[in-house]
Design a protein around this motif. Structure first.
Motif, short mmCIF file in Angstrom:
data_model
loop_
_atom_site.label_atom_id
_atom_site.label_comp_id
_atom_site.label_asym_id
_atom_site.label_seq_id
_atom_site.Cartn_x
_atom_site.Cartn_y
_atom_site.Cartn_z
N ASP A 1 -4.73 -2.47 5.81
CA ASP A 1 -3.97 -3.93 5.53
C ASP A 1 -4.46 -4.91 6.40
O ASP A 1 -4.70 -6.21 6.20
N ASN B 1 -6.89 6.83 -1.54
CA ASN B 1 -8.34 6.26 -1.43
C ASN B 1 -9.27 7.16 -1.97
O ASN B 1 -9.51 8.28 -1.96
N ASP C 1 4.69 5.10 -2.15
CA ASP C 1 6.17 5.13 -2.16
C ASP C 1 6.71 5.15 -3.49
O ASP C 1 6.52 4.65 -4.70
N GLY D 1 -5.21 -1.99 1.28
CA GLY D 1 -5.68 -0.62 1.04
C GLY D 1 -6.31 -0.63 -0.22
O GLY D 1 -7.76 -0.18 -0.47
N HIS E 1 6.67 12.52 1.69
CA HIS E 1 5.32 12.38 1.60
C HIS E 1 4.64 13.73 1.82
O HIS E 1 3.91 14.14 1.20
N ASP F 1 -10.61 -0.29 -1.13
CA ASP F 1 -11.10 0.80 -1.59
C ASP F 1 -12.15 0.40 -2.97
O ASP F 1 -13.07 0.85 -3.10
N GLY G 1 0.34 6.88 1.09
CA GLY G 1 -0.57 5.75 0.34
C GLY G 1 -2.10 5.92 0.72
O GLY G 1 -2.71 5.56 -0.47
N GLY H 1 1.28 3.84 5.33
CA GLY H 1 1.05 2.24 6.07
C GLY H 1 1.94 2.34 7.16
O GLY H 1 1.66 1.52 8.10
N GLY H 2 2.84 3.13 7.43
CA GLY H 2 3.62 3.21 8.68
C GLY H 2 3.31 4.45 9.51
O GLY H 2 3.66 4.32 10.86
O1 KG4 Z 1 3.15 5.68 1.53
P1 KG4 Z 1 2.88 4.16 1.25
O2 KG4 Z 1 3.23 3.58 0.03
O3 KG4 Z 1 4.01 3.23 2.43
C1 KG4 Z 1 4.44 4.00 3.59
O4 KG4 Z 1 5.34 4.68 3.61
O5 KG4 Z 1 3.86 3.16 4.51
O6 KG4 Z 1 1.52 3.64 2.03
C2 KG4 Z 1 1.32 2.28 1.87
C3 KG4 Z 1 -0.13 2.12 2.33
C4 KG4 Z 1 -0.44 0.59 2.49
O7 KG4 Z 1 -1.04 0.28 3.94
C5 KG4 Z 1 -1.72 0.47 1.55
O8 KG4 Z 1 -2.72 -0.52 1.81
C6 KG4 Z 1 -2.43 1.93 1.64
O9 KG4 Z 1 -1.21 2.73 1.49
N1 KG4 Z 1 -3.03 2.35 0.40
C7 KG4 Z 1 -4.32 2.57 0.55
C8 KG4 Z 1 -4.81 2.70 -1.04
N2 KG4 Z 1 -3.73 2.67 -1.77
C9 KG4 Z 1 -2.65 2.18 -0.81
N3 KG4 Z 1 -5.33 2.50 1.39
C10 KG4 Z 1 -6.49 2.88 1.12
N4 KG4 Z 1 -6.98 3.08 0.03
C11 KG4 Z 1 -5.97 3.08 -1.19
N5 KG4 Z 1 -6.60 3.19 -2.37
#
Ligand code: KG4
Ligand code: ZN
Length: 339
Positions: free
Chosen positions: A169, A274, A302, A182, A118, A186, A270, A139-140
């Motif tokens: 979430d 937004n 991811d 998320g 990331h 959004d 993630g 997310g984490g």
């Molecule tokens: O980076 P990622 O794919 O996974 C981790 O490594 O955690 O992030 C996933 C997170 C989820 O909580 C999802 O709700 C959030 O990213 N997310 C968003 C958006 N698209 C994904 N949060 C806010 N606005 C968005 N458009």
């Protein structure tokens, strides 16, 4: 094909992903099998279902990535995989397949930290990593880092409770919106009033740590007083909640960049997908005369392209990993030094 190519697998959570990146940083192929539909009925990720589905898809995705890139296994110079942080049973699938390919082809294996994937993802189009101030919002994890080069990462702050994506979430779940919340928030926020509800902005005394649990609780307390069946009310809650999260992220990141004297800010993970977050950071960085790099939207959630890109940057420092390297669900990014 003369330039080195790295094939990487990413299976740290619920996406099965494979990508091939060339030495100059070009992404030759990137495929992702999302499991969102499988986990949605459970309202979140079920680890056993995630790993079983990684097994089902990983091999076909490796073949797809090679076909898309017009390559065969013989053209791959090294195999990489995410070994942490993440779900152990998921990490084991991708890393074991990458090790097996490395062993069969007699090529090196590179164990990669998911957060480094990331962290470096905003630089994929540049191909190099200049010093900068980084915000990872996934997310984490929610982390602010001072980055001086590959493997030179100082963690300035992190979340004390929920990660930003987790807050999105969980609030979405309270609002009966589908998982993952998320993107739903959004979308609803785009037609809502950001000033409709005055949610708390937890600044924790101006330090670099984050806390989103108070904000989440204040949404929870408000809910019984609201008619969420009214689309306008739902949109207003989403817009007001989202603005509170973004206010904290923007102000802490900008204040860290001032204190660390960094003129370049890079944002990944993630939540950096937004729409409103991207706009707010762009506006504030222009006002403050700062340069902003955002991960491309398709590389915010991811994916394996960011893992292959991070592996390529590591490979150039001479880094390879023994096949005995274990997965580490709590793999510490700051302890992952160069060389
Ligand atoms: O980076 P990622 O794919 O996974 C981790 O490594 O955690 O992030 C996933 C997170 C989820 O909580 C999802 O709700 C959030 O990213 N997310 C968003 C958006 N698209 C994904 N949060 C806010 N606005 C968005 N458009
Ligand atoms: Zn992630």
């Amino acid at each position: 094909m003369s330039a080195a190519c790295i094939l990487a697998l990413e299976t740290s959570c619920d996406e099965t992903a494979v990508a091939i990146v060339r030495g100059d940083g070009a992404v030759l192929s990137s495929v992702v099998a999302s499991q969102i539909e499988i986990h949605r009925v459970h309202g979140g990720v079920v680890p056993e279902l995630a790993s079983r589905n990684h097994v089902l898809h990983a091999r076909a995705l490796v073949e797809q990535a090679l076909t898309d890139a017009g390559l065969t296994l013989k053209n791959i110079n090294a195999f990489a995989a995410t070994v942490g942080p993440g779900l152990v049973s998921s990490l084991l699938i991708g890393s074991t397949l990458a090790k097996a390919l490395a062993l069969a082809e007699g090529k090196p294996f590179l164990a990669i930290n998911h957060l480094e994937g990331h962290l470096l993802s905003p630089f994929m189009s540049l191909g190099e990593i200049p010093p900068h101030l980084a915000l990872i919002v996934s997310g984490g994890h929610t982390m602010l880092l001072d980055v001086r080069g590959i493997g030179e990462y100082e963690v300035l702050g992190r979340t004390r409770d929920d990660a930003a994506g987790e807050a999105f979430d969980k609030v979405a779940k309270m609002l009966a919106l589908p998982y993952p919340g998320g993107p739903e928030i959004d979308q609803h926020a785009s037609s809502g009033n950001r000033q409709a509800f005055d949610f708390p902005r937890s600044m924790l005394g101006g330090g670099y740590d984050f806390s989103f649990s108070g904000l989440k609780t204040s949404v929870l307390y408000l809910l019984p007083k609201l008619n969420l069946a009214d689309a306008a009310v739902l949109n207003d809650v989403c817009a007001s909640f989202q603005e509170a999260v973004i206010d904290v992220l923007v102000e802490k990141t900008l204040s860290a960049s001032r204190d660390q004297n960094q003129k370049l800010i890079a944002i990944s993970g993630g939540v950096s997908c937004n729409t409103r977050l991207r706009k707010r950071f762009a506006e504030r960085c222009t006002e403050e005369g700062l340069q902003l790099l955002l991960a491309e939207p398709r590389y915010t959630t991811d994916n394996a392209a960011m893992i292959a890109f991070a592996a390529m940057q590591r490979w150039k420092t001479g880094y390879t990993s023994p096949l005995e390297t274990d997965v580490d669900p709590n793999f510490n990014l700051a302890a992952f030094h160069a060389g």
